[in-house]
Each structure stands twice: as C-alpha cells, then as structure tokens.
Design a protein around this motif. Structure first.
Motif, mmCIF file in Angstrom:
data_model
loop_
_atom_site.group_PDB
_atom_site.id
_atom_site.type_symbol
_atom_site.label_atom_id
_atom_site.label_comp_id
_atom_site.label_asym_id
_atom_site.label_seq_id
_atom_site.Cartn_x
_atom_site.Cartn_y
_atom_site.Cartn_z
ATOM 1 N N MET B 343 0.833 -1.218 0.000
ATOM 2 C CA MET B 343 0.000 0.000 0.000
ATOM 3 C C MET B 343 0.858 1.255 0.000
ATOM 4 O O MET B 343 0.541 2.241 -0.660
ATOM 5 C CB MET B 343 -0.871 0.043 1.254
ATOM 6 C CG MET B 343 -2.034 -0.879 1.216
ATOM 7 S SD MET B 343 -2.864 -0.745 2.812
ATOM 8 C CE MET B 343 -4.116 -1.965 2.597
ATOM 9 N N ASP B 344 1.910 1.234 0.780
ATOM 10 C CA ASP B 344 2.776 2.406 0.879
ATOM 11 C C ASP B 344 4.205 1.948 1.152
ATOM 12 O O ASP B 344 4.570 1.653 2.294
ATOM 13 C CB ASP B 344 2.276 3.330 2.009
ATOM 14 C CG ASP B 344 3.015 4.649 2.022
ATOM 15 O OD1 ASP B 344 3.976 4.796 1.234
ATOM 16 O OD2 ASP B 344 2.640 5.537 2.805
ATOM 17 N N GLY B 345 4.964 1.911 0.088
ATOM 18 C CA GLY B 345 6.345 1.427 0.209
ATOM 19 C C GLY B 345 7.287 2.449 0.797
ATOM 20 O O GLY B 345 8.470 2.165 0.999
ATOM 21 N N GLU B 346 6.767 3.667 1.058
ATOM 22 C CA GLU B 346 7.649 4.703 1.602
ATOM 23 C C GLU B 346 7.508 4.839 3.114
ATOM 24 O O GLU B 346 8.233 5.617 3.731
ATOM 25 C CB GLU B 346 7.336 6.043 0.933
ATOM 26 C CG GLU B 346 7.688 6.032 -0.544
ATOM 27 C CD GLU B 346 7.290 7.310 -1.236
ATOM 28 O OE1 GLU B 346 6.697 8.169 -0.573
ATOM 29 O OE2 GLU B 346 7.577 7.420 -2.436
ATOM 30 N N GLU B 347 6.542 4.120 3.668
ATOM 31 C CA GLU B 347 6.343 4.167 5.122
ATOM 32 C C GLU B 347 7.170 3.041 5.741
ATOM 33 O O GLU B 347 7.287 1.947 5.177
ATOM 34 C CB GLU B 347 4.846 3.982 5.421
ATOM 35 C CG GLU B 347 4.461 4.141 6.865
ATOM 36 C CD GLU B 347 4.879 5.478 7.457
ATOM 37 O OE1 GLU B 347 5.599 5.447 8.467
ATOM 38 O OE2 GLU B 347 4.514 6.523 6.889
ATOM 39 N N VAL B 348 7.760 3.287 6.908
ATOM 40 C CA VAL B 348 8.727 2.320 7.436
ATOM 41 C C VAL B 348 8.167 1.374 8.488
ATOM 42 O O VAL B 348 8.775 0.337 8.752
ATOM 43 C CB VAL B 348 9.956 3.043 8.044
ATOM 44 C CG1 VAL B 348 10.778 3.668 6.968
ATOM 45 C CG2 VAL B 348 9.533 4.034 9.095
ATOM 46 N N SER B 349 7.019 1.706 9.064
ATOM 47 C CA SER B 349 6.574 0.905 10.203
ATOM 48 C C SER B 349 6.318 -0.549 9.816
ATOM 49 O O SER B 349 6.642 -1.462 10.592
ATOM 50 C CB SER B 349 5.341 1.524 10.864
ATOM 51 O OG SER B 349 4.335 1.687 9.926
ATOM 52 N N ALA B 350 5.760 -0.794 8.602
ATOM 53 C CA ALA B 350 5.510 -2.174 8.186
ATOM 54 C C ALA B 350 6.825 -2.929 7.982
ATOM 55 O O ALA B 350 6.962 -4.095 8.384
ATOM 56 C CB ALA B 350 4.691 -2.207 6.901
ATOM 57 N N TYR B 351 7.799 -2.240 7.376
ATOM 58 C CA TYR B 351 9.122 -2.868 7.202
ATOM 59 C C TYR B 351 9.706 -3.243 8.561
ATOM 60 O O TYR B 351 10.219 -4.340 8.770
ATOM 61 C CB TYR B 351 10.101 -1.893 6.541
ATOM 62 C CG TYR B 351 9.882 -1.654 5.077
ATOM 63 C CD1 TYR B 351 10.149 -2.647 4.138
ATOM 64 C CD2 TYR B 351 9.445 -0.431 4.616
ATOM 65 C CE1 TYR B 351 9.978 -2.419 2.780
ATOM 66 C CE2 TYR B 351 9.265 -0.192 3.268
ATOM 67 C CZ TYR B 351 9.529 -1.178 2.353
ATOM 68 O OH TYR B 351 9.360 -0.950 1.025
#
Lengths: 47, 680
Positions: B343-351
């Motif tokens: 959904m959002d590859g620029e957000e870090v929390s999922a990584y």
C-alpha cells in the motif's frame, strides 16, 4: 471502493460531465443567439 | 426686429433670395454669394441673443467646425448691432415639415437619424469649449436629398451657464425654461442653474418623442404624456432610450450624448429578448462552472480522504500484523506487513514490524536482507531516523548476524546501533558477547564496563561474564554465571539464552546428563511455541546419549524421537530436525518410518544431497541385516550416486561432510567386497 476514491473519481467524472454539458449548451445557445440577433437585426434594421 | 427684403445685399457679398424660417434664435434667409454664385443660408441672430455674443474668437471656432451632419459656417459678421451667420444652404425639407404632414417614420429611420444627431452633437460637445446647440427641434433638422440629417441653426453661444438663446418650448430642457421650478435643477456653488450638454440631450429626446408620437412634447415636463401611454408601433427599447433622454432631472438623463449614442448603436442588445438570452447564457455558464467547481472540490476532498483512508488501512494492516506476531502467527503477520508495504512502500513501520517478526521467526537471512534494504534506501533511512527506529534496525541486524555466527558483522551493526542510540545497555551487552565470540576479550571487557555505566542489570552482566569465561574455557565459572543469570533475570529472552549457554557449556564439559537436566528444565519452564529450540537441543542431547550405546540407548532414542515429533507435528521443525528424526527412527529400527521421512525430504528438497545420503546409509543398514545371500545393495548404489552428484554441486565452499565420507568408505567396502560391481 472507498468513500475517498468514490469522491475523487466521481468528482472528476462530474467535472468532465459538467464541462461537456457546458460546451454542448454553449453551442446550442450560440445557435439560438445567432437566430435572435438575426431577428433583432430585422426588428431594429441595424446595419 | 425688422426682416430683410428680397434682393438686399449684406456685407457686399450676400444677396437675400428668400426667408426660410423664423426660429427662436433668429431668422434664416436663403441668400446667394455674389462672387461665388453659390447659395448660402444667412441667419440673422435675434437681438436678445446677439447680446450674448462676446468675442470674435467664438466666431472663429464656429467657422472651424466641420462635420458630415452639420452645415459649414462660412462667415460671421455684425452690421449695425445685428449679428449674421453665414453657412451652407441645405437643400431638402426640415423634419418639422415632414411631421406637420403627418408622416410616420419607421423605427429603422428614426434610429439612423437619432444616431446621426448624436454623432453631430457629440462633435459639438467635444469642442473646447463645448458647443451647446441649445435649440434642437424638428425645424432645425434638415433631411437632405440623400436621406441624412443636417443639424442647422446651432447656437452661437458657448459655455455652460445661464440662459441660452434660441430655445424652443417643448424641446427646451427644463433647466433652460425659466418658468420651470428650479428645485431639482443642478446648480453651481453660487446657486445658478447649470445648463450644459445634457440640455441638448433632452432636446434630442424631445425631438425623437415628437417623431415617434407625432405630437410635440408639452412645454412643462409634468404635462408630457408618457410614451407608454401611447399605442406605438415602436420597440420598448427605443422608447426607453427616448424616455431616458427626456428625464427632467438631469441626474437620471444620459450624462453624455456618447452614452446615448452607445445605446443606439447597440440597441438590439438592450432588447428584452437579447437580455433574456444573455441572462440564460450567464446563468447556464455559472451553473455549469458551479457544478465543475463543486465536482473538483469533491474530487480534491476525495483525494485527501483517499490519502487518509490509505494511511488508516496501512495502520490497520500493521496493527493486525502486530497482533499476529503477539499470537506467534508469524507467517500471517508477514503477509499483513507485506500487504501494508504494497500500500505504501515509503512508510517504514511495516518494514520495521516485519523485520521484528522475521527475527522472532529465526530467519536471520531475511532479517539482514530487509535491514540492508532499509538502511541503503536514503528516504527509508531518514524516516527510520525520524522515528528513532534506526538503532533498533541495526540492533536486529546485529542479532541476525550473531545468529548466523557472523560475529564480525554483528559487531559492526551493534556499533551502528549505538551510534544512533548510545544509552542502550542491551546493545552494549550483545556487542560485548559478539566481541567475546571473536576472542576479543579486552574489547568485550571494555564494552561490558560501558554497559554497566549505562545501567546493564546484574543478570545481563553475569551473562556477558559467563560468555567471557566460556571463551577462556573456564567452564565452571561460565556455568556459575549462566546459572546466576537464569536465577536473577526477569527477561525471558536473556534467561533462555542463559539456559542454552549453560546446556552448551555442560555439553562442552562432556556432561550430557546435566545438559539434559538444564534443557528439560528450560523445556518445562517455557511452552513449545516459545521454546521449540529447547526441544531441538533436547532431542539432539537425547540422541547423543542414545548413541553412547548404553542399555538405555533405546529409551533416549525414544525420548529424542518424541522431542522431534512434537516439533514436526507442531510445524516448528527445521530441516535438520527432520533429518535427525529419520536418523533416530533408523537407530530404533523403524526403517519404514525413517524411509517415509527421507522420501518426503527428497521430494521437497530435490537439490539436497543429505536425503539420498541418509537413504543410502539406511538401505545399507537394512541390507546388512539380511542373510548374505539375500542382500542387494543396488538401491544403496543408486542413492549414493544421486547423493554424490548433489554433494559435488553443493561443495562450493570446500567443506566436507563426515557422514558423506563415511558413506564413501562404505561404498568402497561394498565394491571391494564384490557386493557391488562398477559399471564400465
């Protein structure tokens, strides 16, 4: 489809719709105005 | 005032032919220019008006006037206090003559003449100083043979104040007519009524009034019959223009003749039908533009809302993933985190959360791969820094390297983590242990001191000291320190590490019984999902004990099998556990079960040489148990060939497998003993 995407795409679609309506209506009105101007020219005999 | 006789010669130049008319301003004669033999009009200005003539300069200005709808003034002279104006003789009839005959003009004609009159007046009014005709009326409007108008008899008086000469009742504006009340007339500072160019506009309106109604307007504006009371065959628009020009109050009248001309020039645009059409056009345009604006606003709001919804969905996915992590369902958690990243590859929390889940899954390779992605991407790196997560990422990467026994790389990651967060005692602890594993005992000791300064607990300190003792081969001290850690620590992770280290130390000391005791203790303390490593190690310890060949070997093999089966049944078994299970089953003489496991592994991992290798050993053992006459080592040779081929492909790092070497020895014996024959 989420509310946001509904609004976004609906808004774009609506804007395009109104634009088309405006263009079509302008063309119709232009024709009507031309007829009216002819009628008024006859009425006032303005050269 | 005495008139002039026919044949009388004025100024030795103009011979009177006949009288043309007697107006408010004077008497007009047709005369002939004696020398030029050309007809001219001579106007003898009435004496009361003549008194208003002041300067010769005014006369010069009149002579310089030149307009299509004005007669050319040629001369201007005074004889015996009488003033004469000589101008073009205009052939044709005056408008008054037509009106007296009751001629009704068509709208078109009226509009054309009205425009021409406006143009002529505009020319006069734009002179410097403005020239006010002051006596516009049908009698002063000549209709030329060409059908155009000519405005004659314009007054010789300039200025914008006072009484004007030559005015005619009915056509003169109220401000010109002294009999009118002066209460609503414009006045200057001294209280005098101001007569200006607007008076001519009134007169023009009155003339047009006469043309459309056929009746001269009343002298008193109050008595004038409004145009709408007539049944006229003219458009309301033209009547409205005339009405506005005839307003008694100058404030409501046209303020300039140019304004009136403008209305006449675009008279069709003042028509109600045209106005209605324009209104409809404007209304439809505004409606459409309004619709477009509303839609665009909705679209913009939708765009903003989409962003918010996306962020919310992202957060939901991450939260669901975290809940799966808490429940120990790491695969499901990783799926959630992957969806969030999609959904959002620029957000870090999922990584970050995925990395944490992978570290709990004992997937150091994936943890490191993710850590490299996060730290090498400038944007993600910045976001990790903003969220104070970068230190944790480096710490998890260090742990992954530690798990892979790459202590050098682990040290690097721990140091990077401490660069971003220098007060993390656990990171100091693990850095010290990693240094100890690299045999850098001095460095480890120095870091341990720093760790203590940063608040490292006594239990953690004991763990590091145990590691240091283990490196020094001081096994007694190591066991004591690890025991201290198990007893003092309230951190399950640290306690588990101490359990394992203690068990490893006992193993290193050759004390399998105590090793098993510690591992059983750890197994009983923690549940299977949390402590599957205990089961793995315990299974291995039981298997080792079984391999000692005592009377209780089968019992230990059974215990080892039970441990491995618990892991395989719960889905927590590693590949090595499956091989160990096959080996234990083989040791217990359960050849069919062992064969099932190995066949399954061969199917799942066709590139792994270990399954065919174990299968060859198993088949060899089975054949060895038969009578010599019944033995057939064909399957053994077949599995060996397969394993040897894969083994060669797998030996890229040059490492050798003792079991493979053992199998090669067996094969040599089989060929030497003629149990097998080599194919040429």
């Amino acid at each position: 489809m989420t509310l946001g995407s509904l609004l976004f795409f609906g808004g774009i679609g609506g804007a395009v719709f109104f634009l088309i309506v405006m263009i079509v209506w302008k063309i119709v009105l232009h024709g009507k105005r031309r007829e009216l101007m002819k009628e008024l020219k006859d009425k006032y005999m303005v050269s | 005032m005495a008139g002039m006789r026919q044949g009388e010669i004025l100024d030795n130049t103009y011979q009177i032919v006949e009288e043309l008319g007697d107006g408010g301003g004077g008497v007009v004669y047709k005369a002939i220019h004696i020398r030029l033999k050309k007809y001219v009009a001579v106007k003898m200005v009435k004496e009361n008006v003549a008194g208003l003539i002041n300067t010769r300069a005014e006369a010069d200005i009149l002579k310089n006037l030149k307009h299509e709808y004005l007669p050319q003034v040629y001369d201007f002279f005074q004889i015996d206090r009488k003033v004469y104006t000589v101008m073009d003789f205009i052939p044709g009839r005056s408008l008054e003559q037509y009106l007296k005959k009751g001629v009704r003009f068509r709208q078109k004609q009226i509009i054309i003449w009205a425009r021409q009159l406006c143009e002529a007046l505009s020319y006069l009014h734009h002179q410097d100083p403005p020239i006010i005709h002051s006596d516009i009326k049908p009698a002063n409007i000549m209709i030329t043979p060409q059908g155009n108008i000519c405005l004659i008899d314009f007054n010789i008086s300039f200025g914008a104040e006072g009484q004007m000469g030559g005015m005619s009742s009915g056509y003169a504006s109220p401000e010109q007519v002294m009999s009118m009340t002066s209460t609503y007339m414009p006045k200057d500072a001294s209280g005098k009524i101001i007569v200006d160019t607007r008076s001519d506009i009134y007169s023009l309106g009155a003339t047009l009034y006469h043309m459309v109604t056929g009746r001269k307007p009343a002298g008193d504006p109050k008595d004038i019959i409004p145009l709408d009371e007539y049944d006229l065959d003219y458009s309301d628009t033209l009547l409205a223009i005339i009405n506005k020009a005839m307003q008694p109050n100058v404030r409501y009248r046209y303020q300039s003749v140019d304004d009136m001309l403008k209305d006449l020039m675009s008279i069709q645009k003042l028509d109600p039908k045209y106005k209605r059409q324009k209104r409809m056009e404007a209304l439809s345009t505004y409606l459409c533009l309004g619709g477009i604006l509303i839609c665009l606003a909705a679209s913009f709001a939708g765009f903003r809302l989409m962003g918010a919804e996306k962020a919310l969905a992202y957060r939901d996915k991450v939260e669901s993933g975290k809940q799966y992590v808490t429940a120990g369902e790491y695969d499901a958690a990783c799926r959630m985190f992957d969806e969030a990243i999609g959904m959002d590859g620029e957000e870090v929390s999922a990584y970050y959360e995925k990395m944490y889940a992978l570290s709990l899954m004992d997937e150091p390779g994936q943890v490191l791969s993710l850590a490299q992605k996060l730290t090498s991407d400038r944007q993600l790196n910045e976001r990790l820094k903003e969220g104070s997560l970068l230190a944790n990422v480096y710490y998890m990467a260090g742990n992954a390297c530690f798990q892979q026994e790459d202590y050098g790389e682990a040290v690097e990651y721990y140091r990077k983590s401490l660069e971003n967060r220098s007060d993390d005692p656990e990171c100091y602890r693990d850095l010290a242990i990693a240094l100890a594993r690299q045999d850098d005992l001095e460095g480890a000791q120095a870091v341990l001191t720093q760790a203590r300064d940063n608040g490292l607990t006594s239990a953690d300190t004991a763990l590091v000291e145990g590691e240091l003792a283990l490196c020094r081969k001081d096994l007694t001290t190591a066991i004591r320190k690890f025991t201290e850690t198990v007893e003092a620590s309230d951190d399950d992770y640290v306690r588990q590490r101490a359990f394992f280290l203690c068990a490893r130390t006992y193993q290193e000391a050759g004390n399998l019984d105590d090793m098993i005791g510690w591992l059983e203790n750890g197994r009983d303390t923690y549940g299977l999902p949390q402590a599957h490593t205990f089961y793995t190690m315990l299974g291995d310890a039981y298997a080792l004990k079984g391999q000692q060949g005592t009377a209780q070997s089968d019992t230990f093999f059974q215990k080892a099998k039970a441990c491995y089966e618990q892991l395989t049944d719960s889905g927590l078994a590693s590949l090595q556990v499956w091989y160990n299970l096959a080996m234990v089953r083989q040791s217990l003489g359960e050849y069919e079960e062992a064969r099932d496991v190995l066949e399954q592994l061969m199917a799942e991992y066709p590139e792994d040489y270990r399954a065919p290798m174990r299968m060859a050993i198993l088949e060899c053992e089975v054949e060895n148990g038969k009578d010599a006459a019944l033995r057939d080592y064909g399957d053994v040779a077949e599995y060996y060939e397969k394993a040897a081929k894969l083994y060669e492909q797998d030996r890229v790092d040059g490492k050798t497998d003792p079991q493979m070497q053992q199998l090669e020895g067996i094969m040599r014996q089989l060929y030497d003993g003629k149990w097998l024959v080599k194919e040429e």
